[in-house]
Structures are given as C-alpha cells and as structure tokens.
Design a protein around this motif. Structure first.
Motif, PDB file in Angstrom:
ATOM      1  N   GLU A 242       1.142   1.881   4.421  1.00  0.00           N
ATOM      2  CA  GLU A 242      -0.314   1.772   4.088  1.00  0.00           C
ATOM      3  C   GLU A 242      -0.117   0.655   3.122  1.00  0.00           C
ATOM      4  O   GLU A 242       0.113   0.629   1.876  1.00  0.00           O
ATOM      5  CB  GLU A 242      -0.664   3.014   3.165  1.00  0.00           C
ATOM      6  CG  GLU A 242      -0.789   4.046   4.017  1.00  0.00           C
ATOM      7  CD  GLU A 242      -1.619   4.109   5.463  1.00  0.00           C
ATOM      8  OE1 GLU A 242      -2.569   3.277   5.225  1.00  0.00           O
ATOM      9  OE2 GLU A 242      -1.190   4.532   6.416  1.00  0.00           O
ATOM     10  N   SER A 243      -0.815  -0.531   3.418  1.00  0.00           N
ATOM     11  CA  SER A 243      -0.915  -2.002   2.616  1.00  0.00           C
ATOM     12  C   SER A 243      -2.294  -2.507   2.795  1.00  0.00           C
ATOM     13  O   SER A 243      -2.841  -2.876   4.021  1.00  0.00           O
ATOM     14  CB  SER A 243       0.136  -2.596   3.128  1.00  0.00           C
ATOM     15  OG  SER A 243      -0.136  -4.131   2.791  1.00  0.00           O
ATOM     16  N   GLU A 244      -3.020  -2.714   1.803  1.00  0.00           N
ATOM     17  CA  GLU A 244      -4.184  -3.338   1.714  1.00  0.00           C
ATOM     18  C   GLU A 244      -4.205  -4.864   2.254  1.00  0.00           C
ATOM     19  O   GLU A 244      -4.890  -5.281   2.921  1.00  0.00           O
ATOM     20  CB  GLU A 244      -4.973  -3.084   0.512  1.00  0.00           C
ATOM     21  CG  GLU A 244      -5.514  -1.759   0.045  1.00  0.00           C
ATOM     22  CD  GLU A 244      -6.032  -1.759  -1.318  1.00  0.00           C
ATOM     23  OE1 GLU A 244      -6.304  -3.005  -1.808  1.00  0.00           O
ATOM     24  OE2 GLU A 244      -6.663  -0.748  -1.867  1.00  0.00           O
ATOM     25  N   VAL A 245      -3.142  -5.443   2.025  1.00  0.00           N
ATOM     26  CA  VAL A 245      -2.983  -6.707   2.042  1.00  0.00           C
ATOM     27  C   VAL A 245      -2.679  -6.906   3.885  1.00  0.00           C
ATOM     28  O   VAL A 245      -3.242  -7.826   4.512  1.00  0.00           O
ATOM     29  CB  VAL A 245      -1.501  -7.345   1.631  1.00  0.00           C
ATOM     30  CG1 VAL A 245      -1.103  -8.737   2.200  1.00  0.00           C
ATOM     31  CG2 VAL A 245      -1.793  -7.379   0.053  1.00  0.00           C
ATOM     32  N   LEU A 246      -1.897  -6.000   4.416  1.00  0.00           N
ATOM     33  CA  LEU A 246      -1.526  -6.190   5.810  1.00  0.00           C
ATOM     34  C   LEU A 246      -2.912  -5.653   6.455  1.00  0.00           C
ATOM     35  O   LEU A 246      -3.413  -6.512   7.614  1.00  0.00           O
ATOM     36  CB  LEU A 246      -0.398  -5.081   6.157  1.00  0.00           C
ATOM     37  CG  LEU A 246       0.969  -5.642   5.650  1.00  0.00           C
ATOM     38  CD1 LEU A 246       1.960  -4.422   6.025  1.00  0.00           C
ATOM     39  CD2 LEU A 246       1.185  -6.833   6.449  1.00  0.00           C
ATOM     40  N   GLU A 247      -3.671  -4.555   6.263  1.00  0.00           N
ATOM     41  CA  GLU A 247      -4.741  -4.049   6.689  1.00  0.00           C
ATOM     42  C   GLU A 247      -5.878  -5.434   6.776  1.00  0.00           C
ATOM     43  O   GLU A 247      -6.617  -5.424   7.770  1.00  0.00           O
ATOM     44  CB  GLU A 247      -5.407  -3.018   6.181  1.00  0.00           C
ATOM     45  CG  GLU A 247      -4.579  -1.707   6.602  1.00  0.00           C
ATOM     46  CD  GLU A 247      -4.506  -1.626   7.768  1.00  0.00           C
ATOM     47  OE1 GLU A 247      -5.427  -1.604   8.718  1.00  0.00           O
ATOM     48  OE2 GLU A 247      -3.430  -0.816   8.372  1.00  0.00           O
ATOM     49  N   ALA A 248      -5.955  -6.210   5.691  1.00  0.00           N
ATOM     50  CA  ALA A 248      -6.817  -7.068   5.704  1.00  0.00           C
ATOM     51  C   ALA A 248      -6.443  -8.452   6.461  1.00  0.00           C
ATOM     52  O   ALA A 248      -7.497  -8.958   7.006  1.00  0.00           O
ATOM     53  CB  ALA A 248      -7.018  -7.566   4.030  1.00  0.00           C
ATOM     54  N   ARG A 249      -5.177  -8.744   6.533  1.00  0.00           N
ATOM     55  CA  ARG A 249      -4.813  -9.846   6.944  1.00  0.00           C
ATOM     56  C   ARG A 249      -4.444  -9.847   8.580  1.00  0.00           C
ATOM     57  O   ARG A 249      -4.706 -10.901   9.378  1.00  0.00           O
ATOM     58  CB  ARG A 249      -3.661 -10.541   6.256  1.00  0.00           C
ATOM     59  CG  ARG A 249      -4.192 -11.032   4.720  1.00  0.00           C
ATOM     60  CD  ARG A 249      -3.407 -11.689   4.048  1.00  0.00           C
ATOM     61  NE  ARG A 249      -2.835 -13.062   4.525  1.00  0.00           N
ATOM     62  CZ  ARG A 249      -3.412 -14.090   4.132  1.00  0.00           C
ATOM     63  NH1 ARG A 249      -4.549 -14.017   3.683  1.00  0.00           N
ATOM     64  NH2 ARG A 249      -2.995 -15.098   4.816  1.00  0.00           N
ATOM     65  N   ILE A 250      -4.046  -8.894   9.170  1.00  0.00           N
ATOM     66  CA  ILE A 250      -3.382  -8.669  10.352  1.00  0.00           C
ATOM     67  C   ILE A 250      -4.635  -7.996  11.207  1.00  0.00           C
ATOM     68  O   ILE A 250      -5.009  -6.885  10.820  1.00  0.00           O
ATOM     69  CB  ILE A 250      -2.245  -7.816  10.490  1.00  0.00           C
ATOM     70  CG1 ILE A 250      -1.013  -8.432   9.498  1.00  0.00           C
ATOM     71  CG2 ILE A 250      -1.521  -7.522  11.965  1.00  0.00           C
ATOM     72  CD1 ILE A 250      -0.718  -9.738   9.786  1.00  0.00           C
ATOM     73  N   PRO A 251      -5.157  -8.695  12.354  1.00  0.00           N
ATOM     74  CA  PRO A 251      -6.066  -7.998  13.152  1.00  0.00           C
ATOM     75  C   PRO A 251      -5.616  -6.597  13.576  1.00  0.00           C
ATOM     76  O   PRO A 251      -4.613  -6.273  13.818  1.00  0.00           O
ATOM     77  CB  PRO A 251      -6.294  -8.913  14.111  1.00  0.00           C
ATOM     78  CG  PRO A 251      -5.694 -10.337  13.851  1.00  0.00           C
ATOM     79  CD  PRO A 251      -4.639  -9.907  12.792  1.00  0.00           C
TER      80      PRO A 251
END
Length: 335
Positions: free
Chosen positions: A96-105
């Motif tokens: 669970e990562s806000e960074v990955l969710e925001a940046r990876i489609p």
C-alpha cells in the motif's frame, strides 16, 4: 534532480521509516545501463543494494527454494507473465503506497498490489518496404493469408509473445485467439528463432518481410551500433498496430516486494524511487523503454519511433490468460 527524488520519497526515507541500510534485489534485468538506477538510489538514501541477477525463472525457483528464509527484498523482471508467476507462487506481498498509486496507472499494476510496472515496451510490427508494399495494420492482419511465408516472430516460450496472445484472448476470446495463432503459424517465413533483434536482422537480410519486435530493440539500434541493424535502418519501416482501435500492446518491466522481505521498508522505498521522474527518465534514456509515468520526457531514440495509441487493457487481467495462451500455442504447433 536528487532533490526531487528525495522529496518524492520523504514519507518513507527522510521521516525515518527506512531503518535498513541495505536492500537485497533479485533481478532478471540484465542491462548495464541500470547501474545508474542503483547508484542514484544509494546516493539519495544511503541504502546499499545487494544484487542477485539471473534468469527470471531461475530467480523464481530460487525464491521458492529459500522459502521464509529468503533474503530477497525486491523481485524485478521483464514482462507481465513473470511478475504474475511470482505472485501466483506466493513470492510477493501486497504494497500500500500512496506514491505508487498516484504515479503508476492502475492498468499497469496488479489488482492486489503485488507488482507494479515501471517501464513499458511496445510490441510493434516492422517490415521491409522492398518486400512488403502494404504492411499489416493490425495484429489480426498478421494471420492474413496474403502474408504467407513473410512473418518472422519469436517462439511461443517468449514472454512477450505469451502476453501478446493473452491480451488477444482478453479482447477477443479464446476461439479468435486460436484462429489468430494458427494463421500466424501458417505465415511463418521460418521457424521461430533468436531474439527480437534477430527478427529485425531477418528484415535486413530479406529472409523476412514482416517481423514482430518490441520497439526498444529498434530504438537501441538508433541510439548506438547494433550489428546487422544500425547500418541498414533505411530497410526497416514500422506500423503501430490497431490504431483507431484498441491500440498497441504494451508489455512491462516491473517488480514487487518479496513475500518475506527482511528489509521491507527499504524495498517499498526502492519501488517508489523507480516511479520517480529521475528513474523514469533513465528507463527511457538508458534502455530505450517507455516510461509509465505520464509526462516524463522520452529519450530521442524512443521519440524517433513516433506517437501512437496504446492498449489500456488491465494487464492484471491479461496475466490471468497466460496459461491459456500457452495451451493455444501448443495446440496450433507454434514452436
């Protein structure tokens, strides 16, 4: 650029969440240009990367054998099929990562967040215009009898072909996918052999009129000398398949956090780093791949290919079709 990277990872690195000073990376990416990815991460975080490199299937088998005692923190490999195989084997864990969710489609990550794509490769139709006047406009056209004896493509064990067929199953169903694979086999110019660069060399030699290859193999020949390709670029033209339809099939290079990662926080920080602008630009400049983060500048060699529409199918759904794809390959006699 280092400041931007530090800002991106502030919640995991600067806030002190990452206490480990090392990261154990199991990687099947075999590109010397990735050295800078690793050194830049270490420079930004102080975390040393210990690498175990090898064939993806060998690394998966090693992680299975190591079990709960595996030192692996991150598994990094090419193509959706290998990522899903690791997930299905219980070798990855949800992140669970806000960074990955925001940046990876969302279509380029596992539905259960066990793996994420960090760079893309376009599966393109190349052709020799001296042999083929009217090239295939779609993947379906590769099975057209008009191209009998002209098509060069890799073996059915190749992960890029497995994922391509799995995407056809997702879009058109098993029956249509079987008909397609059977038609392509009937159009072989030769038995499948070699890698994608060898398919491009076949165009230059005249053995092939049409070749299917990931775009970065051609872009690499634009950027630097590739024997048998770079000196004959004018003999190779290309088509972006399915424009105005579902778009070009894109396969991934990606990774996930190992199920028993001893340095989990460092592993998450590394994945978030791979989604940074700095790392995304380097995937393109260093290995002629397409970034997954929107707005990141393409390397000149990649931009040389031109703009095109991509297939936005969910690759997690495509991954579910890979076993069926291999059964179809076996049924139609695709070596």
């Amino acid at each position: 650029m280092k400041l931007a990277l530090t800002t991106l990872m502030a919640t995991t690195v600067l806030a002190g969440a990452v206490s480990a000073q090392e990261l154990n990376l199991y990687s099947s990416r075999h590109y010397e240009t990735d050295e800078r990815l690793y050194s830049d991460f270490t420079d930004a975080t102080g975390i040393t990367i210990n690498r175990i490199e090898g064939n993806a299937d060998e690394l998966i088998a090693r992680m299975e054998a190591e079990g709960v005692n595996s030192p692996a923190d991150v598994f990094l490999t090419a193509d959706t099929s290998r990522l899903q195989r690791a997930a299905d084997a219980g070798l990855l864990q949800p992140v669970e990562s806000e960074v990955l969710e925001a940046r990876i489609p969302s279509n380029l990550q596992d539905d259960e967040n066990q793996w994420f794509g960090f760079s893309q490769r376009a599966r393109i139709i190349f052709y020799n215009p001296e042999i083929v006047d009217t090239p295939p406009a779609t993947y379906a056209d590769l099975a057209d009898p008009a191209y009998q004896g002209l098509v060069c493509i890799r073996s059915s064990t190749n992960t890029y072909n497995q994922t391509l067929l799995a995407s056809i199953i997702e879009h058109e169903g098993e029956e249509a996918a079987t008909d397609w694979a059977e038609g392509v086999v009937a159009n072989f110019a030769r038995a499948p052999q070699g890698g994608d660069t060898d398919q491009l060399r076949g165009l230059v030699s005249g053995e092939c009129g049409i070749a299917v290859s990931n775009g970065y193999y051609f872009a690499r020949a634009v950027r630097r000398e590739v024997e048998g390709v770079s000196d004959s670029l004018d003999m190779i033209s290309w088509v972006f398949p399915n424009q105005g339809g579902r778009g070009v099939h894109m396969n991934l290079s990606g990774g996930g956090v190992a199920a028993h990662a001893p340095n989990r926080d460092a592993a998450v920080a590394f994945l978030e780093y791979l989604a940074s602008d700095q790392a995304q630009e380097y995937f393109s400049a260093g290995n002629d791949e397409f970034p997954v983060v929107e707005g990141v500048e393409l390397a000149p060699s990649v931009a040389y290919l031109g703009a095109f529409e991509t297939d936005d199918v969910n690759l997690s759904d495509v991954a579910d079709n890979i076993p069926t794809a291999q059964e179809i390959f076996n049924t139609v006699g695709w070596p």
